[in-house]
Every structure is written in structure tokens, then in C-alpha cells.
Scaffold this active site. Structure first.
Site, PDB file in Angstrom:
ATOM      1  CG  ASN A 172      -1.987   0.990   1.293  1.00 21.91           C
ATOM      2  OD1 ASN A 172      -2.796   1.027   0.369  1.00 21.91           O
ATOM      3  ND2 ASN A 172      -2.057   1.802   2.344  1.00 21.91           N
ATOM      4  CD  GLU A 238      -4.261   5.077   3.435  1.00 20.37           C
ATOM      5  OE1 GLU A 238      -3.906   6.252   3.640  1.00 20.37           O
ATOM      6  OE2 GLU A 238      -3.608   4.099   3.825  1.00 20.37           O
ATOM      7  CG  ASP A 240      -8.240  12.081   1.826  1.00 21.59           C
ATOM      8  OD1 ASP A 240      -7.306  12.132   1.005  1.00 21.59           O
ATOM      9  OD2 ASP A 240      -8.051  11.998   3.059  1.00 21.59           O
TER      10      ASP A 240
HETATM   11  C1  XIL Z   1      -3.463   8.606   9.452  1.00 24.81           C
HETATM   12  C2  XIL Z   1      -4.634   8.666  10.425  1.00 24.81           C
HETATM   13  O1  XIL Z   1      -5.819   8.943   9.709  1.00 24.81           O
HETATM   14  C3  XIL Z   1      -4.372   9.727  11.473  1.00 24.81           C
HETATM   15  O2  XIL Z   1      -5.397   9.711  12.473  1.00 24.81           O
HETATM   16  C4  XIL Z   1      -3.022   9.498  12.135  1.00 24.81           C
HETATM   17  O3  XIL Z   1      -2.748  10.545  13.034  1.00 24.81           O
HETATM   18  C5  XIL Z   1      -1.933   9.407  11.088  1.00 24.81           C
HETATM   19  O4  XIL Z   1      -2.249   8.407  10.148  1.00 24.81           O
HETATM   20  N1  XIL Z   1      -1.475   7.008   5.051  1.00 24.81           N
HETATM   21  C6  XIL Z   1      -1.833   5.888   5.766  1.00 24.81           C
HETATM   22  C7  XIL Z   1      -2.727   6.023   6.939  1.00 24.81           C
HETATM   23  O5  XIL Z   1      -1.497   4.774   5.367  1.00 24.81           O
HETATM   24  O6  XIL Z   1      -2.449   5.063   7.924  1.00 24.81           O
HETATM   25  C8  XIL Z   1      -2.659   7.419   7.521  1.00 24.81           C
HETATM   26  O7  XIL Z   1      -3.637   7.529   8.557  1.00 24.81           O
HETATM   27  C9  XIL Z   1      -2.876   8.458   6.444  1.00 24.81           C
HETATM   28  C10 XIL Z   1      -1.795   8.360   5.393  1.00 24.81           C
END
Ligand code: XIL
Length: 318
Positions: A172, A238, A240
Site C-alpha cells: 500500500n 484511502e 480523499d
Molecule cells: C493517518 C490517520 O488517519 C491519522 O489519524 C493518524 O494521526 C496518522 O495516520 N497514510 C496511511 C494512513 O497509510 O495510515 C494514515 O492515517 C494516512 C496516510
């Protein structure tokens, strides 16, 4: 219709979301998060990371992870489990330990085996290794690479495969959603696992995009196909799409909607793209404002849990 129902009817396995522990006390939020018609898949946002699971050597704590996974399972949602090996949210006993090859391999095996066995049979997929690459496509010089070299990645995949033969094993990362040195390096990681006799089933493309700068559908599809040509499945894990300045204008919200649809449509265009996961759905719980100063409003629902144009556009596209 709602997102997961529509996504499944369109041919995806799921439309999912990340969920973090603090939001579990918000009943308006949980009513949406654990609604199977809206989300068919849940990823714990933090509770399965190394600092949460094994804060000191050999001491395991599953309370935070299980708080999210148990709610997802009650709702009939599938789980993407996240993650086993990552340079970030890694306790200092690991990152600053004085390791030899043998002792660090032993720590990796113990951590991966213990966590994967705890969740055995529950995870559709595991993000085995997260974000191993820098944006220029070199390996991050973290403790794993510094002590074990590139071989730590196949090593981790073999340990995970041994502990749960049924879970799909993913690499990932972000900025691998379009052509460039980092995508090329991620392809090498997949090939390296395969040629070492390890099993990798999928590549997760994080998909943290910026309104108006989201890659084109053609560019997204080409990157997905670069991975599927290696025999693995793919997913946006992930997603957004953040505004660079907030509050966003009505026009900017329309652009955000178009960008979200671009990404969902890219996944639908590739048979082996199994699903789309948003990195939380409600601006109130987005990781964006605290990470990208000045940016925000990256999610499908506003912070007062009202659906934004991006939600409506995805739903009408699906
Ligand atoms: C982020 C979380 O959403 C936050 O709450 C935390 O403080 C930091 O990590 N890439 C990833 C995720 O693989 O695990 C991350 O998540 C965002 C970026």
C-alpha cells in the site's frame, strides 16, 4: 441508493471507509459508518498500527483495533486490515533499537505472526507493508531497510502468508496512482516479492488527492493496469480529495465532486480493481487539516454530517 449498494451493483466488491476510535462515541456518525448499504468495508484508521498493537516488545494490545473491527463485523462489513509494517506510528523501541539482522527479523516475525493470528479469518486483506518508498522511488531509509535491506518486504509477506493463508496480502502506498519513478519502484517491489517466492495479492493505491489536481481517468487507469498486468488486484484504499483552501466555494465543491467521480470511474474501468475506500467520510474526523496545513473539507460528508456534492455525484455516477 447508497454508496456500497450502488458500487456492488456496478461490479465492485465494496465501497468502504476508514473509521477511527474517537468517532465511535458519536452515534450519528456510527449510524452511517456501520450502515452496510453505505459502506461494505471498514479499515481501522489507527488501531491496528504497530504503536497501538505492540507498544513495547512482546506486549500486545488489541483493544483499539477490536473496537472498530467488532462493530464492522456486527454490521456484516468486510475488513481491510491496516497495517503490519510501516516506518510511521512505529514505537521507538523498534525504530531506535540496536538490532542485528537476526534480532530484527525475529521482532518482525513475532509482530506479524501475533497480529495476523489475532485477526485470522477476519481480514479480507492486510496491508502488509505501507509506504516503503520515498517520492523519488528510493526505499525509505527506515530501520527495516537500514538493517535488512530490500529483503525485509518479501520477508514480511512470507510471515503474513504463513499466519493467514486466506487473507489477501497488499503493498500500500501513495503517489503511485500515476506514472513516475515511484510507480516504477512499486512495480519492482511486487516483482521482488514474486521472484523471491512470496505471495502478494494486491496493491493498494491510497489516493490522497487535491481538488483540481486529481490525475486524469486515463492516467489513473494506466497505473492500475500496470499493477494488474503483474497478476495482482488493486484498490483505492484511502481516497480523499482535499481543498487547498477552506471554506470551499460552491464551484470548488463541484470540482471536488468531479474529481471523486474520476477516481471511482477509473476503478470501475479495471476489472481487477475490487473497491474504493475513503479515508473517513466525515470532515469532522478527517486527518487532512492536521497534516496539510490550510487544507481541508476533503470528505464526502461535511463536519455536521451533511452529504456534499461529491456524495451526490458518486451516487448518480454509480
Ligand atoms: C493517518 C490517520 O488517519 C491519522 O489519524 C493518524 O494521526 C496518522 O495516520 N497514510 C496511511 C494512513 O497509510 O495510515 C494514515 O492515517 C494516512 C496516510
Amino acid at each position: 441508493g447508497q454508496l456500497n449498494s450502488l458500487a456492488k451493483a456496478a461490479g465492485l466488491l465494496y465501497f468502504g471507509t476508514a473509521v477511527d476510535n474517537p468517532s465511535l462515541t458519536n452515534t450519528a456518525y456510527t449510524a452511517v459508518a456501520f450502515n452496510l448499504s453505505e459502506f461494505g468495508q471498514i479499515t481501522p484508521a489507527n488501531g491496528q498500527k504497530w504503536d497501538s498493537i505492540e507498544p513495547s516488545n512482546g506486549v500486545y494490545s488489541y483493544t483499539q483495533g477490536d473496537a472498530v473491527t467488532s462493530k464492522a463485523q456486527s454490521a456484516g462489513q468486510i475488513l481491510r486490515c491496516h497495517n503490519l509494517v510501516w516506518y510511521n506510528q512505529l514505537p521507538s523501541w523498534v525504530s531506535s533499537g540496536s538490532w542485528t539482522t537476526t534480532t530484527l527479523e525475529s521482532v518482525l516475525t513475532s509482530h506479524i505472526t501475533n497480529e495476523v493470528l489475532h485477526y485470522k479469518g477476519q481480514c479480507y486483506a492486510w496491508d502488509v507493508v505501507n509506504e516503503a518508498l520515498s517520492d523519488t522511488g528510493t526505499y525509505r531509509a527506515d530501520v527495516f531497510y537500514n538493517i535488512l535491506g530490500t529483503g525485509y518486504i518479501p520477508f514480511a509477506f512470507k510471515a503474513a502468508a504463513a499466519a493467514d493463508p486466506a487473507a489477501k496480502l497488499y503493498y500500500n502506498d501513495y503517489n503511485i496512482e500515476y506514472a513516475g519513478a515511484k510507480l516504477t519502484a512499486a512495480v519492482s517491489i511486487v516483482k521482488n516479492i514474486q521472484s523471491s517466492g512470496g505471495r502478494i495479492d494486491g496493491v493498494g493505491l491510497q489516493g490522497h488527492f487535491i481538488v483540481g489536481s486529481t490525475p486524469s481517468k486515463a492516467s489513473l487507469v494506466a497505473a492500475l493496469q500496470t499493477f494488474t498486468a503483474l497478476g495482482v488486484e488493486v484498490a483505492y484504499t484511502e481516497l480523499d480529495v482535499r481543498h487547498s483552501s477552506v471554506p470551499a466555494s460552491a464551484a470548488a465543491q463541484q470540482q471536488q465532486a468531479a474529481d471523486y467521480v474520476t477516481v471511482v470511474s477509473a476503478c470501475l474501468a479495471v476489472a481487477k480493481c475490487v473497491g474504493v475506500t475513503v479515508w473517513d467520510f466525515d470532515d469532522q474526523y478527517s486527518w487532512v487539516p492536521s497534516t496539510f496545513s490550510g487544507s481541508g473539507e476533503a470528505d464526502l460528508w461535511s463536519s455536521n454530517l451533511v452529504k456534499k456534492p461529491a456524495y451526490t455525484s458518486i451516487a448518480s455516477f454509480l
